[in-house]
Design an enzyme around this catalytic site. Sequence first.
Site, PDB file in Angstrom:
ATOM      1  N   GLU A 178       0.798  -1.224   0.000  1.00 38.54           N
ATOM      2  CA  GLU A 178       0.000   0.000   0.000  1.00 38.54           C
ATOM      3  C   GLU A 178       0.834   1.279   0.000  1.00 38.54           C
ATOM      4  OE1 GLU A 178      -2.997  -0.225   3.060  1.00 38.54           O
ATOM      5  OE2 GLU A 178      -4.040  -1.839   2.018  1.00 38.54           O
ATOM      6  N   GLU A 234      -5.732  -7.833  -0.413  1.00 39.47           N
ATOM      7  CA  GLU A 234      -6.353  -7.667   0.911  1.00 39.47           C
ATOM      8  C   GLU A 234      -7.819  -7.345   0.721  1.00 39.47           C
ATOM      9  OE1 GLU A 234      -4.643  -4.924   3.786  1.00 39.47           O
ATOM     10  OE2 GLU A 234      -2.618  -5.630   3.299  1.00 39.47           O
TER      11      GLU A 234
END
Length: 455
Positions: free
Chosen positions: A185, A369
Site C-alpha cells: 500500500e 487484501e
Amino acid sequence: MKDYQQPSPDLASETAPTEFSVARSDFPEGFVFSTATSAYQIEGHAFGGAGETHWDAFARQPGKVHLQQHGAVACDHYHRWEEDLDLIRDVGLDAYRFSTSWARVMPDGVTLNPEGLDFYDRLVDGLLQRGIKPMATLYHWELPQALSEKGGWLVRKTPEAFARFTDVVARRIGDRLHNVAPVNEPWCVAWLSHYHGAHAPGLTGLENGVRSMHNVALAHGLSVEVLRAHGVPGVGAACNMEFPLPARDTDEDRAAARLYDGIYNRWFVQAMTRGTYPEDVLEGFAPHMPEGWEKDLERIHAPLDWFGVNYYTCQRLQAQSDRWPYYSTVPGPLPKTDMGWEIAPEGLEWLLLRTAADFTGDTPLYVTESGMANPDVPGRADVERIAYLDGHFRAGLRAIERGAPLAGYTVWSLMDNYEWAFGYDKRFGMVHVDFDSQRRTPKASWHALGRMLRR
Ligand code: FCB
C-alpha cells in the site's frame, strides 16, 4: 472495457448468512485463495533482536494511537508461528501473504541481525512443508526508527537503503517464494502518513506528502530491479484502492472524485505500468516534487508478473475550492464496518475492471487484501464478516465474468492483530485472539471459509 460505467452502489443486504453462497469451484481452475498478515501487526517486535521502528516512536506520542498501544508483543507470532501456520493448512487455504520486517532483519536499517533473517527462513520452510505457497511483502510499514530519524521517506537515501534490504531478503528466501511485492500500500506509506499524518511518522502538509509519494514509488522500482537481478519469481505490487464516488450529482463533485481517484488509485499504478504520473495530480504535485524526479520514472516503470489490489471501501467526494486538492470526504448511507467504512463490494468489481482496462492489461490481478473489522467476541458467530466476504467474492467473480484476469483472493486477516492507529481495538481476524492469553479461537467465518474451499 474502456466504456465500463461506474455503477452506483446498492444498499448492501443486511441478511446474515452462516455459509458462503459461492464455492471454490465457481472460481477458475488454479485460483489462489489466501489470507494475509503483516510483521509488525502480529510478530511481537520485542523478540528476536528486532530494532525500534517508527511505529514504536509514533505510538509513544500521546494521542496518536489508541491507548498508545504498540507491537511489542502483538500476537506473539514470533513464538507461535507453527501453530498459526497449522491453522492456515487445516482450513485449506492455498497461500499465505506475510511480510518481512525491515527492523527485524536490519534493526538500524543497515546492519544485519542474523536471527531476524533466520526467522523468515524458518517461516518460509514451514509454509512449504505444509503445502502453503509463500507470498511475501518486503515492507509493510515498520521503518527502522534510525532511518526515520535520518529523514525516512522524505529522503532518497531511504529507497536506496530499501534496495539493500531487498537484496538481503532476496538472497536468503527469494528462491522459495511463490511471489513477492516490495511495498504494501504505497499510498498509506506516503500520503496517509506524511500528508494526513494519521500513521507513523505522523507528518502533514503537501510538500511532505508529495516527496514521500515519489520516494515510495522509487523504492518500489529499485526493489523490483534487485528482485529481478536475483531471479526471484512472481514480482508484483500491492496497492490499496478505494471506489471514488461523487457526493452529489454535480460536475464539481465528479471532478473531486476524479482527483481523489488520481491521488489514491492512479498515481502508483500508472507510474509502475506506464512510466508516467497522472497529469491531473501533477498539477498540484509538481511544485513539490524532488529534483530530478522525471528521470526516476524509467526505474519505477518495470514489467510486473502480477498486480495486487487491496480493497475495503468506497469514498464520497465533495468539491471544495479553498485549497488543492479540491475535495473533502463526506459520510455515505451504506451499512458500515466497525471502522466506519461503508460496505461497497461493487467498488471492487469496478476497480479490478478499470485497473486491467487502463493499466495492467492481461497481467494477472490478485485481491491482496479484503476484509472487515467487527466487534467480535468468542461464542458469537461473525455472520457480518461472512456476508462481507461473500459480497466481495461475488464482486470478484463478476469482474472475472466481465474479463478481468483475477487469479487469486486474499482475506485480511488470518487473526485479530495490531490495527495501527486503532491499536488492538479493531478486530479484522477470521481467528479470534485473546491478547492476554494469546489463545486463538477460529470464528464462524473461518469455519465457513474452510467449507467453501472444500466445495
Ligand atoms: C490495510 C493494511 C493492513 C490492515 C488493513 C485493515 O490498509 O494493509 O495492514 O491495517 O488495512
